[in-house]
Structures are given as structure tokens and as C-alpha cells.
Design a protein around this motif. Sequence first.
Motif, PDB file in Angstrom:
ATOM      1  N   LYS A  62      68.187  43.871 -57.209  1.00 39.28           N
ATOM      2  CA  LYS A  62      69.214  43.104 -56.279  1.00 39.28           C
ATOM      3  C   LYS A  62      67.800  42.848 -55.405  1.00 39.28           C
ATOM      4  CE  LYS A  62      72.575  44.056 -53.239  1.00 39.28           C
ATOM      5  NZ  LYS A  62      73.775  45.197 -52.227  1.00 39.28           N
ATOM      6  N   THR A  63      68.452  41.366 -55.036  1.00 40.38           N
ATOM      7  CA  THR A  63      67.198  40.921 -54.275  1.00 40.38           C
ATOM      8  C   THR A  63      67.053  42.765 -52.151  1.00 40.38           C
ATOM      9  OG1 THR A  63      69.030  39.581 -52.879  1.00 40.38           O
ATOM     10  CG2 THR A  63      67.487  38.786 -55.580  1.00 40.38           C
ATOM     11  N   GLY A  64      65.919  42.021 -51.991  1.00 38.87           N
ATOM     12  CA  GLY A  64      66.527  42.509 -50.130  1.00 38.87           C
ATOM     13  C   GLY A  64      66.128  41.222 -49.625  1.00 38.87           C
ATOM     14  N   PHE A  65      66.479  41.325 -48.023  1.00 36.46           N
ATOM     15  CA  PHE A  65      66.810  40.319 -46.749  1.00 36.46           C
ATOM     16  C   PHE A  65      65.783  38.959 -47.668  1.00 36.46           C
ATOM     17  CE2 PHE A  65      65.236  38.105 -43.417  1.00 36.46           C
ATOM     18  CZ  PHE A  65      66.658  37.391 -43.345  1.00 36.46           C
ATOM     19  N   SER A  66      66.455  38.163 -47.923  1.00 40.68           N
ATOM     20  CA  SER A  66      65.906  36.381 -47.329  1.00 40.68           C
ATOM     21  C   SER A  66      66.058  35.692 -46.565  1.00 40.68           C
ATOM     22  CB  SER A  66      65.835  35.779 -48.980  1.00 40.68           C
ATOM     23  OG  SER A  66      65.641  35.003 -49.098  1.00 40.68           O
ATOM     24  N   PRO A  67      65.382  35.207 -45.445  1.00 39.96           N
ATOM     25  CA  PRO A  67      66.190  34.246 -44.481  1.00 39.96           C
ATOM     26  C   PRO A  67      67.137  32.917 -45.686  1.00 39.96           C
ATOM     27  CG  PRO A  67      64.205  33.721 -44.942  1.00 39.96           C
ATOM     28  CD  PRO A  67      64.638  35.046 -45.188  1.00 39.96           C
ATOM     29  N   VAL A  68      66.458  32.542 -46.969  1.00 42.40           N
ATOM     30  CA  VAL A  68      67.216  31.813 -47.617  1.00 42.40           C
ATOM     31  C   VAL A  68      68.494  32.892 -47.425  1.00 42.40           C
ATOM     32  CG1 VAL A  68      67.878  30.312 -49.619  1.00 42.40           C
ATOM     33  CG2 VAL A  68      65.353  30.514 -48.804  1.00 42.40           C
ATOM     34  N   ALA A  69      69.870  31.781 -47.032  1.00 44.37           N
ATOM     35  CA  ALA A  69      71.272  33.155 -47.987  1.00 44.37           C
ATOM     36  C   ALA A  69      71.482  33.220 -49.322  1.00 44.37           C
ATOM     37  CB  ALA A  69      72.199  32.490 -47.161  1.00 44.37           C
ATOM     38  N   ALA A  70      71.245  32.172 -49.739  1.00 47.19           N
ATOM     39  CA  ALA A  70      71.659  32.384 -51.142  1.00 47.19           C
ATOM     40  C   ALA A  70      70.854  33.346 -51.905  1.00 47.19           C
ATOM     41  CB  ALA A  70      71.309  30.895 -52.224  1.00 47.19           C
ATOM     42  N   SER A  72      69.683  36.368 -50.643  1.00 49.16           N
ATOM     43  CA  SER A  72      69.306  37.988 -49.821  1.00 49.16           C
ATOM     44  C   SER A  72      70.842  38.501 -49.880  1.00 49.16           C
ATOM     45  CB  SER A  72      69.728  37.185 -47.839  1.00 49.16           C
ATOM     46  OG  SER A  72      69.440  38.393 -47.369  1.00 49.16           O
ATOM     47  N   ASN A  73      70.005  39.890 -50.972  1.00 49.16           N
ATOM     48  CA  ASN A  73      70.602  41.318 -51.191  1.00 49.16           C
ATOM     49  C   ASN A  73      71.600  40.808 -51.992  1.00 49.16           C
ATOM     50  OD1 ASN A  73      69.752  42.744 -48.830  1.00 49.16           O
ATOM     51  ND2 ASN A  73      70.621  41.434 -47.696  1.00 49.16           N
ATOM     52  N   LYS A  74      71.129  40.075 -52.687  1.00 51.17           N
ATOM     53  CA  LYS A  74      71.536  39.418 -54.179  1.00 51.17           C
ATOM     54  C   LYS A  74      71.640  39.886 -55.688  1.00 51.17           C
ATOM     55  CE  LYS A  74      73.793  35.914 -52.191  1.00 51.17           C
ATOM     56  NZ  LYS A  74      74.831  35.909 -51.402  1.00 51.17           N
ATOM     57  N   GLU A  75      72.397  41.046 -55.934  1.00 49.05           N
ATOM     58  CA  GLU A  75      72.210  41.245 -57.325  1.00 49.05           C
ATOM     59  C   GLU A  75      72.192  39.979 -58.894  1.00 49.05           C
ATOM     60  OE1 GLU A  75      74.870  43.377 -58.976  1.00 49.05           O
ATOM     61  OE2 GLU A  75      75.274  45.052 -57.830  1.00 49.05           O
ATOM     62  N   PHE A  76      70.741  40.075 -59.184  1.00 48.61           N
ATOM     63  CA  PHE A  76      70.293  39.211 -59.977  1.00 48.61           C
ATOM     64  C   PHE A  76      70.422  40.023 -61.782  1.00 48.61           C
ATOM     65  CE2 PHE A  76      65.988  39.135 -60.452  1.00 48.61           C
ATOM     66  CZ  PHE A  76      65.943  40.212 -59.085  1.00 48.61           C
ATOM     67  N   HIS A  77      70.248  38.851 -62.882  1.00 51.65           N
ATOM     68  CA  HIS A  77      70.635  40.159 -64.364  1.00 51.65           C
ATOM     69  C   HIS A  77      68.720  39.689 -64.769  1.00 51.65           C
ATOM     70  CE1 HIS A  77      73.893  41.937 -62.982  1.00 51.65           C
ATOM     71  NE2 HIS A  77      74.373  40.150 -62.930  1.00 51.65           N
ATOM     72  N   PRO A  78      67.738  40.172 -64.368  1.00 49.58           N
ATOM     73  CA  PRO A  78      67.025  39.769 -65.157  1.00 49.58           C
ATOM     74  C   PRO A  78      66.750  40.408 -66.684  1.00 49.58           C
ATOM     75  CG  PRO A  78      65.855  41.037 -63.553  1.00 49.58           C
ATOM     76  CD  PRO A  78      68.229  40.902 -63.652  1.00 49.58           C
ATOM     77  N   TYR A  79      66.737  41.682 -66.774  1.00 48.20           N
ATOM     78  CA  TYR A  79      66.368  42.076 -68.197  1.00 48.20           C
ATOM     79  C   TYR A  79      64.542  42.477 -67.476  1.00 48.20           C
ATOM     80  CZ  TYR A  79      71.301  42.066 -69.629  1.00 48.20           C
ATOM     81  OH  TYR A  79      72.246  41.539 -69.092  1.00 48.20           O
ATOM     82  N   THR A  80      64.364  43.232 -66.697  1.00 52.48           N
ATOM     83  CA  THR A  80      63.104  42.721 -66.871  1.00 52.48           C
ATOM     84  C   THR A  80      63.149  44.633 -65.038  1.00 52.48           C
ATOM     85  OG1 THR A  80      60.765  43.044 -65.364  1.00 52.48           O
ATOM     86  CG2 THR A  80      62.607  41.400 -64.280  1.00 52.48           C
ATOM     87  N   ASP A  81      61.859  45.530 -65.092  1.00 49.17           N
ATOM     88  CA  ASP A  81      61.442  46.367 -64.057  1.00 49.17           C
ATOM     89  C   ASP A  81      60.888  45.965 -63.175  1.00 49.17           C
ATOM     90  OD1 ASP A  81      59.365  46.737 -65.691  1.00 49.17           O
ATOM     91  OD2 ASP A  81      59.975  49.458 -66.362  1.00 49.17           O
ATOM     92  N   LEU A  82      60.133  45.144 -64.080  1.00 49.53           N
ATOM     93  CA  LEU A  82      59.100  44.166 -63.455  1.00 49.53           C
ATOM     94  C   LEU A  82      57.486  44.832 -63.404  1.00 49.53           C
ATOM     95  CD1 LEU A  82      60.988  42.844 -60.363  1.00 49.53           C
ATOM     96  CD2 LEU A  82      60.120  41.312 -62.155  1.00 49.53           C
ATOM     97  N   LEU A  83      58.044  45.945 -64.164  1.00 48.66           N
ATOM     98  CA  LEU A  83      56.678  46.881 -63.875  1.00 48.66           C
ATOM     99  C   LEU A  83      55.419  46.893 -64.862  1.00 48.66           C
ATOM    100  CD1 LEU A  83      58.487  50.334 -63.488  1.00 48.66           C
ATOM    101  CD2 LEU A  83      57.222  48.836 -61.548  1.00 48.66           C
ATOM    102  N   LEU A  84      54.813  47.630 -65.079  1.00 49.85           N
ATOM    103  CA  LEU A  84      53.681  47.565 -66.392  1.00 49.85           C
ATOM    104  C   LEU A  84      53.739  48.891 -66.897  1.00 49.85           C
ATOM    105  CD1 LEU A  84      49.995  47.047 -64.321  1.00 49.85           C
ATOM    106  CD2 LEU A  84      51.387  45.512 -66.372  1.00 49.85           C
ATOM    107  N   HIS A  85      54.099  48.580 -68.666  1.00 44.97           N
ATOM    108  CA  HIS A  85      53.814  50.232 -69.410  1.00 44.97           C
ATOM    109  C   HIS A  85      52.959  50.171 -70.664  1.00 44.97           C
ATOM    110  CE1 HIS A  85      58.062  51.251 -68.254  1.00 44.97           C
ATOM    111  NE2 HIS A  85      58.072  49.947 -67.808  1.00 44.97           N
ATOM    112  N   ASP A  86      52.416  51.369 -71.207  1.00 45.48           N
ATOM    113  CA  ASP A  86      51.529  50.997 -72.113  1.00 45.48           C
ATOM    114  C   ASP A  86      52.472  50.956 -73.258  1.00 45.48           C
ATOM    115  OD1 ASP A  86      50.124  52.528 -73.706  1.00 45.48           O
ATOM    116  OD2 ASP A  86      49.926  54.342 -73.518  1.00 45.48           O
ATOM    117  N   MET A  87      52.093  49.924 -74.075  1.00 41.04           N
ATOM    118  CA  MET A  87      52.973  49.359 -75.128  1.00 41.04           C
ATOM    119  C   MET A  87      52.149  49.861 -76.514  1.00 41.04           C
ATOM    120  SD  MET A  87      55.461  48.008 -74.435  1.00 41.04           S
ATOM    121  CE  MET A  87      56.150  47.129 -75.097  1.00 41.04           C
ATOM    122  N   GLY A  88      51.335  50.815 -76.433  1.00 50.92           N
ATOM    123  CA  GLY A  88      50.244  51.316 -77.653  1.00 50.92           C
ATOM    124  C   GLY A  88      48.765  50.245 -78.108  1.00 50.92           C
ATOM    125  N   PRO A  89      48.693  50.797 -79.175  1.00 53.06           N
ATOM    126  CA  PRO A  89      47.265  49.868 -79.418  1.00 53.06           C
ATOM    127  C   PRO A  89      47.479  48.922 -80.332  1.00 53.06           C
ATOM    128  CG  PRO A  89      47.916  52.199 -80.354  1.00 53.06           C
ATOM    129  CD  PRO A  89      48.380  52.439 -79.596  1.00 53.06           C
TER     130      PRO A  89
END
Length: 171
Positions: A62-70, A72-89
Motif C-alpha cells: 500500500k502506498t503512503g500519502f501522496s499529493p497526487v490523489a491517484a 495516495s494510500n492505494k493498494e497495488f500488486h507488485p509482487y515484491t517486498d522491495l528488500l534485499l535478500h541473501d540469494m546464495g553463492p
Amino acid sequence: MDAYTRMVIDPEIPTLTVNNVVFYLQTLKAPIQRNVGNAEVETGRKLFEKINCSGCHKPTLKTGFSPVAALSNKEFHPYTDLLLHDMGPGLDDGYTEGSAKTFEWRTPPLWGLGLSMNSQGGSYHLLHDGRAKSIEEAVTLHGGEASASRNSFNQLSGEEKNALLRFLESL
Ligand code: HEC
């Protein structure tokens, strides 16, 4: 006025143009999922949750506040956690970027995955260096924190694998 003088007088594009381009990029529509009602795709979606692909490839944010109404606070479906992970050697490229270790990668969004073959000249080029030539290959190259999930994928029946792949192609 010669070309050089023109360049030096005003080499910058106007701030308004930059802002307009930023606004355009911010408000581009996300790829729309295809074949949503299909039974095989639905089976694949459940398997994606069951074997914890969704642990990193988070279906909903879910997005946080944005001055752009479209935006602001919108659910979206990106299929990522936007985080770094150890993916092995196997996915360690020995090259440090910023504070990320050489074997750490940010979970890429999977939205648009099924469209990427056509937008990349007719074949897949997946993972950070494009080495995976199919979705299945990209999954089997997961290691590190994703090992358990990858092992579960390898243990799926042929039919279950196909369903999961149909789901991923629908994104
Ligand atoms: C521990 C977190 C984690 C788990 C669990 C995980 N992934 Fe990933 N996934 C990643 C990361 C990080 C990458 C990028 C690796 C790279 O670029 O080398 C990735 C890349 C991918 C890609 C390639 C996407 C692209 O655009 O290149 C696909 C497809 C994918 N994952 C599907 C899956 C599936 C299906 C599962 C479940 C079997 C799964 N992932 C489980 C973190 C994870």
C-alpha cells in the motif's frame, strides 16, 4: 550564434519539463493481470502462497500519502517486498554495490513478468544478469534465503509446476 554558444547559454531543460516527465512516470499504469478467472492460474496462485514465494514476492503493498490523489494510500500488486535478500553463492557476482553484499539482491517485482518476453525481443532474460532464459530456470537458480521455497518448487508435480508457471505468466 554558433552551436557552441547556444549550448553554453542554456544547457538545461526547464524544471517544468523535468517535473512533467516525473509526473508522467509516476502515474504510468501498472500491467494488468491476464487470465484471472482461469482455474489453472488460480491453482498456481495458491501454490505461490503455499511454497512461500509470496514471502518475498509480496502480492499486495500500500502506498503512503501522496499529493497526487491517484497514488495516495492505494493498494497495488507488485509482487515484491522491495528488500534485499541473501540469494546464495550461485547468484554472487563478487561485485559490491552500495551497502549490499555481493550475494544480496532486491526482490524484483513480478508484475509484467508474462509480458516481458515480448518486450525483450522474444525471449526471457531474467535475474540480475539476464542469465535465466525461462521463468522456471530463474526459480531453480534461487538459493540462500530462498532455498526452502526453491526446494518446494522442485518437489511439485509436473501439473503443479505448470499451474504455478501459468500464474506467473498471467502477471
Ligand atoms: C528469499 C526471498 C525470495 C523468495 C522466497 C523467492 N524469491 Fe524470487 N527472487 C528473489 C530475488 C532477490 C530475486 C532476484 C535475484 C537476482 O536478480 O539474481 C528473485 C527473482 C525471481 C524471478 C526473476 C524475476 C526477474 O524479473 O528477473 C522470478 C520469476 C522469481 N523470483 C519467482 C519466484 C518464485 C516462483 C518463488 C517461489 C518458488 C520465489 N521467486 C521465491 C527473492 C525471492
